[in-house]
Design a protein around this motif. Structure first.
Motif, short mmCIF file in Angstrom:
data_model
loop_
_atom_site.label_atom_id
_atom_site.label_comp_id
_atom_site.label_asym_id
_atom_site.label_seq_id
_atom_site.Cartn_x
_atom_site.Cartn_y
_atom_site.Cartn_z
N ALA A 93 0.82 -1.21 0.00
CA ALA A 93 0.00 0.00 0.00
C ALA A 93 0.85 1.26 0.00
O ALA A 93 0.38 2.33 -0.37
CB ALA A 93 -0.92 0.00 1.22
N ASP A 94 2.11 1.14 0.39
CA ASP A 94 2.98 2.31 0.53
C ASP A 94 4.09 2.38 -0.51
O ASP A 94 4.87 3.33 -0.51
CB ASP A 94 3.62 2.33 1.93
CG ASP A 94 2.63 2.67 3.02
OD1 ASP A 94 1.68 3.41 2.73
OD2 ASP A 94 2.79 2.17 4.14
N MET A 95 4.20 1.37 -1.38
CA MET A 95 5.29 1.38 -2.34
C MET A 95 4.93 0.51 -3.54
O MET A 95 3.97 -0.27 -3.51
CB MET A 95 6.57 0.86 -1.70
CG MET A 95 6.55 -0.62 -1.37
SD MET A 95 8.15 -1.24 -0.74
CE MET A 95 8.14 -0.52 0.90
N LEU A 96 5.72 0.63 -4.60
CA LEU A 96 5.66 -0.29 -5.73
C LEU A 96 6.70 -1.38 -5.49
O LEU A 96 7.79 -1.10 -4.99
CB LEU A 96 5.96 0.46 -7.03
CG LEU A 96 5.01 1.60 -7.39
CD1 LEU A 96 5.54 2.38 -8.58
CD2 LEU A 96 3.61 1.07 -7.67
N GLN A 97 6.37 -2.62 -5.87
CA GLN A 97 7.30 -3.73 -5.65
C GLN A 97 7.44 -4.58 -6.90
O GLN A 97 6.50 -4.76 -7.67
CB GLN A 97 6.82 -4.61 -4.48
CG GLN A 97 6.98 -3.95 -3.12
CD GLN A 97 6.65 -4.90 -1.99
OE1 GLN A 97 5.51 -5.27 -1.80
NE2 GLN A 97 7.65 -5.29 -1.23
N THR A 98 8.64 -5.12 -7.08
CA THR A 98 8.92 -6.01 -8.18
C THR A 98 8.48 -7.42 -7.82
O THR A 98 8.11 -7.70 -6.68
CB THR A 98 10.43 -6.04 -8.47
OG1 THR A 98 11.10 -6.71 -7.38
CG2 THR A 98 11.00 -4.64 -8.65
N PRO A 99 8.57 -8.36 -8.78
CA PRO A 99 8.48 -9.77 -8.41
C PRO A 99 9.64 -10.12 -7.48
O PRO A 99 10.64 -9.39 -7.42
CB PRO A 99 8.59 -10.50 -9.75
CG PRO A 99 8.22 -9.49 -10.78
CD PRO A 99 8.68 -8.17 -10.24
N PRO A 100 9.57 -11.26 -6.78
CA PRO A 100 10.64 -11.62 -5.84
C PRO A 100 11.92 -12.03 -6.55
O PRO A 100 11.90 -12.54 -7.66
CB PRO A 100 10.05 -12.79 -5.06
CG PRO A 100 9.05 -13.39 -6.00
CD PRO A 100 8.47 -12.24 -6.76
N TYR A 101 13.05 -11.77 -5.87
CA TYR A 101 14.33 -12.25 -6.38
C TYR A 101 14.90 -13.36 -5.51
O TYR A 101 15.70 -14.17 -5.97
CB TYR A 101 15.35 -11.10 -6.50
CG TYR A 101 15.71 -10.43 -5.20
CD1 TYR A 101 16.80 -10.85 -4.45
CD2 TYR A 101 14.97 -9.37 -4.71
CE1 TYR A 101 17.14 -10.25 -3.26
CE2 TYR A 101 15.28 -8.75 -3.52
CZ TYR A 101 16.37 -9.19 -2.79
OH TYR A 101 16.69 -8.59 -1.60
N LYS A 223 17.99 -12.70 -11.89
CA LYS A 223 17.71 -14.09 -11.56
C LYS A 223 18.15 -15.02 -12.69
O LYS A 223 18.84 -16.01 -12.48
CB LYS A 223 16.22 -14.29 -11.27
CG LYS A 223 15.73 -13.62 -10.00
CD LYS A 223 14.29 -13.98 -9.68
CE LYS A 223 13.31 -13.44 -10.69
NZ LYS A 223 11.89 -13.68 -10.28
N ALA A 224 17.73 -14.69 -13.91
CA ALA A 224 17.98 -15.55 -15.06
C ALA A 224 19.47 -15.66 -15.39
O ALA A 224 19.94 -16.72 -15.84
CB ALA A 224 17.21 -15.03 -16.28
N SER A 225 20.21 -14.60 -15.17
CA SER A 225 21.63 -14.58 -15.52
C SER A 225 22.51 -15.31 -14.52
O SER A 225 23.69 -15.56 -14.79
CB SER A 225 22.12 -13.13 -15.64
OG SER A 225 22.14 -12.50 -14.37
N GLY A 226 21.96 -15.64 -13.36
CA GLY A 226 22.75 -16.27 -12.32
C GLY A 226 23.39 -15.29 -11.35
O GLY A 226 24.10 -15.69 -10.42
N PHE A 227 23.12 -13.98 -11.53
CA PHE A 227 23.72 -12.96 -10.67
C PHE A 227 23.31 -13.16 -9.22
O PHE A 227 24.15 -13.11 -8.30
CB PHE A 227 23.30 -11.57 -11.15
CG PHE A 227 23.94 -10.43 -10.41
CD1 PHE A 227 25.05 -9.78 -10.92
CD2 PHE A 227 23.42 -9.98 -9.19
CE1 PHE A 227 25.65 -8.72 -10.25
CE2 PHE A 227 24.02 -8.93 -8.50
CZ PHE A 227 25.13 -8.30 -9.03
N VAL A 228 22.01 -13.38 -8.98
CA VAL A 228 21.52 -13.53 -7.61
C VAL A 228 22.09 -14.80 -6.98
O VAL A 228 22.55 -14.78 -5.83
CB VAL A 228 19.98 -13.54 -7.57
CG1 VAL A 228 19.48 -13.84 -6.15
CG2 VAL A 228 19.41 -12.21 -8.05
N ALA A 229 22.08 -15.90 -7.73
CA ALA A 229 22.62 -17.15 -7.20
C ALA A 229 24.10 -17.00 -6.85
O ALA A 229 24.56 -17.48 -5.80
CB ALA A 229 22.44 -18.27 -8.23
N ALA A 230 24.85 -16.33 -7.71
CA ALA A 230 26.28 -16.14 -7.45
C ALA A 230 26.50 -15.27 -6.22
O ALA A 230 27.43 -15.51 -5.44
CB ALA A 230 26.95 -15.50 -8.67
#
Length: 249
Positions: A93-101, A223-230
């Motif tokens: 209600a107070d912000m815009l949010q992306t899908p989860p990472y 997520k798709a590139s592997g950045f988050v996993a790395a």
């Protein structure tokens, strides 16, 4: 919550209106960031902030907080440009949010001699559950618990110490934090499993829809590139998983 399948134009004016990307970094969640001995932040959220700033071509200013509640207030008041917070209808209600990472788990901690053995046994009138004020666990359990009483600690990392000091029955929080607490404080144990799954997303102030579309596409690419996993591997984070691709159009 916003998603996007293709990369939108770069809305620097919405993501970094001051010419600097002001990123909120929350020390209250050790999966996202930790404070180094020199006081500087290190973690997945720091890496994502720096990569976003690089892509926008602007310097990054890391603004640190000790609790998610304070982060949400800063986003709501547009004191920061981006943040890393759990997806929750109250926060939405107070912000815009992306899908989860990233997906993380919420767990309960009790004393070794506690009669509580399962998560389902926590919601009883005799139990007091300590949560970090304004945390995802606070918001979730405020809706879900019907009989147990919530006790608010100043921050999520403080829940175990508050539980012990006030002789309360249960502490609730991010599983990794409570596991560390159980090693630090004798006579405590985690209940098996989890009581909730927390979807961690990026957020930004309302009214910046173009920025939100870009940020959603950025999260999907990270997520798709592997950045988050790395990043999770690099920072030694266990028990957290990269969120699956978003199906949100």
């Amino acid at each position: 919550m916003l998603g996007c399948a293709t990369r939108p134009p770069v809305p620097v004016a919405e993501l970094a209106p001051s010419g600097r990307l002001k990123a909120a970094i929350n020390f209250g969640n050790p999966i996202l960031a930790v404070r180094m001995p020199d006081g500087s932040p290190r973690g997945v959220s720091v890496d994502l902030s720096n990569e976003l700033g690089r892509r926008l071509g602007v310097p990054v200013e890391l603004v640190t907080f000790t609790s998610a509640g304070k982060v949400v207030e800063a986003v709501r008041d547009a004191q920061v440009d981006i943040a890393f917070v759990a997806i929750d209808p109250v926060r939405g209600a107070d912000m815009l949010q992306t899908p989860p990472y990233v997906i993380i788990e919420g767990a309960y901690l009790v004393r070794n001699d506690s009669p509580i053995r399962r998560n389902e046994e926590v919601d009883q009138a005799a139990n007091r559950v300590v949560v970090g004020n304004g945390s995802a666990y606070d918001l979730y359990l405020s809706r879900e618990l019907k009989a147990a009483r919530l006790v608010k600690a100043p921050t999520s990392p403080a829940v175990t110490d508050v539980m012990v000091a006030q002789n309360l029955e249960v502490a609730a929080g991010v599983k990794q934090q409570l596991e560390a607490d159980a090693k630090r404080v004798a006579g405590l144990r985690l209940l098996p499993g989890r009581f909730m799954v927390i979807n961690q997303a990026m957020g930004l102030p309302k009214g910046r829809e173009a920025g939100a579309r870009y940020l959603a596409a950025f999260v999907e690419e990270m997520k798709a590139s592997g950045f988050v996993a790395a990043a999770l591997t690099r920072h030694g984070i266990e028990g957290a998983a990269v969120a699956p691709p978003s199906s949100t159009p």
